[in-house]
Design an enzyme around this catalytic site. Structure first.
Site, mmCIF file in Angstrom:
data_model
loop_
_atom_site.group_PDB
_atom_site.id
_atom_site.type_symbol
_atom_site.label_atom_id
_atom_site.label_comp_id
_atom_site.label_asym_id
_atom_site.label_seq_id
_atom_site.Cartn_x
_atom_site.Cartn_y
_atom_site.Cartn_z
ATOM 1 N N GLU A 274 0.856 -1.397 0.298
ATOM 2 C CA GLU A 274 -0.060 -0.198 0.338
ATOM 3 C C GLU A 274 0.718 1.419 0.200
ATOM 4 O O GLU A 274 0.407 2.271 -0.805
ATOM 5 C CB GLU A 274 -0.762 0.037 1.158
ATOM 6 C CG GLU A 274 -1.952 -1.133 0.984
ATOM 7 C CD GLU A 274 -1.986 -2.573 1.357
ATOM 8 O OE1 GLU A 274 -2.452 -3.371 0.677
ATOM 9 O OE2 GLU A 274 -0.329 -2.624 2.262
ATOM 10 N N HIS B 176 -11.068 -6.457 8.343
ATOM 11 C CA HIS B 176 -11.400 -6.188 6.965
ATOM 12 C C HIS B 176 -13.189 -5.377 7.117
ATOM 13 O O HIS B 176 -14.093 -5.463 6.504
ATOM 14 C CB HIS B 176 -12.039 -7.255 6.648
ATOM 15 C CG HIS B 176 -11.110 -8.083 6.208
ATOM 16 N ND1 HIS B 176 -10.316 -9.202 6.399
ATOM 17 C CD2 HIS B 176 -10.234 -7.799 4.710
ATOM 18 C CE1 HIS B 176 -9.164 -9.545 5.771
ATOM 19 N NE2 HIS B 176 -9.415 -8.846 4.983
#
Length: 325
Positions: A60, A130
């Site tokens: 990321e 998540h």
């Protein structure tokens, strides 16, 4: 008008933007032929080629740094962070580079063509890696815009506006609504102005403010309240940074009460900033303390997800308590 779910609306917005702007590229983990983990970019590589829709390594920080570089050279860069929970390795690149590029160069350079798309929030039994809602982390960073849609029509118009905005934007997508939220969406190209809240329903007794997936929750809570004679004004903030102070002040001045609902934890959540501003601007109009119905101050729990969520019943009880104060 066409009926579609939120994923379809997002995909259509990306396709429209890429057709109109040959400088636009989309990249991230598995966004190419696979179409992303939720299939939001499905078919775009086939339509526009591997040079304009492509996969990145699983890093990321690297995705964000690459996005900054592309945007600084005048490209329209749309980077996907696969889950908002994974945005933290990119935090330095976003808050210290994306947000400050224009300022530190004295407006000689910018990364205004940069948009980060990322699915956020719980309700899908995704556990603590998540399910998080990290929008408030970015609202304290001047130079960034933070946008969260509530339905397909809003998602398409707000995403097109985000991609074309001359500032870097983080576009949080409520993943539990990807397929669950279905509605009429205007055909073709349109934008919804950033920085403007929307009064979804007029009311007179209390202002109920939310954004993203929580809009459906507060609408159901307000339906319960209406049956008990409480008139609720419902507002979708839509853009979290910069947020529409004027619309909220006007509403609270009329109703005298405010309830703010968000999925992120209570402490440090953006509801606190809204509450502080509204008590300063509307102090003499307030009939009760400002109420916050938010997630718990815990890591996002898998087994106790229902207890964690600021749901319809918690919101309904808070509405009643605020009005009865």
């Amino acid at each position: 008008m066409a009926q579609m779910n939120m994923l379809h609306a997002i995909n259509e917005a990306l396709s429209i933007a890429m057709t109109a702007d040959e400088r636009m590229v989309i990249f991230g983990e598995d966004v190419g032929h696979f179409g992303g983990v939720f299939r939001a970019t499905s078919g775009l590589q086939e339509l526009f080629g591997r040079d304009r829709c492509f996969n990145t390594p699983l890093t990321e920080q690297g995705i964000a740094g690459f996005a900054n570089g592309l945007a600084s050279y005048g490209m329209t860069a749309v980077a996907e962070i696969q889950f908002a929970d994974y945005i933290f390795p990119a935090f330095d690149q976003i808050v210290n580079e994306s947000a400050k590029f224009r300022y530190r160069s004295g407006n000689q350079f910018d990364v205004g063509g940069l948009t980060f798309r990322t699915p956020y929030g719980g309700g899908i039994a995704g556990g603590h890696y998540h399910s998080q809602s990290p929008e408030a982390y970015f609202t304290q960073t001047p130079g960034l815009k933070v946008v969260i849609p509530r339905n397909p029509e809003q998602a398409k118009g707000l995403l097109l506006a985000s991609i074309r905005d001359p500032n870097p934007v983080i576009f949080f997508e409520p993943k539990r609504l990807y397929r669950a939220s279905v509605g009429e969406v205007p055909a073709g190209d349109y934008v919804i102005e950033l920085g403007k809240a929307q009064v979804v329903k007029q009311g007179s007794d209390i202002t109920v403010l939310a954004w993203g997936a929580q809009m459906d929750i507060v609408e159901k809570a307000c339906e319960r309240a209406e049956k008990e004679g409480i008139s609720c004004e419902i507002i979708d903030l839509r853009t979290i940074a910069p947020w529409d102070v004027e619309t909220i002040v006007k509403s609270v001045t009329k109703t005298g009460r405010l309830l703010i609902n968000h999925e992120a934890p209570l402490t440090g959540g953006f509801a606190g900033e809204i509450a502080a501003t509204i008590q300063q601007e509307c102090f003499l109009s307030l009939e009760s303390p400002i109420s916050r119905v938010c997630g718990l101050d815990t890591p996002y729990p898998l087994v106790h997800e229902k207890e964690y969520m600021p749901d319809e019943l918690k919101t309904f009880e808070a509405i009643k308590a605020t009005v009865a104060y």
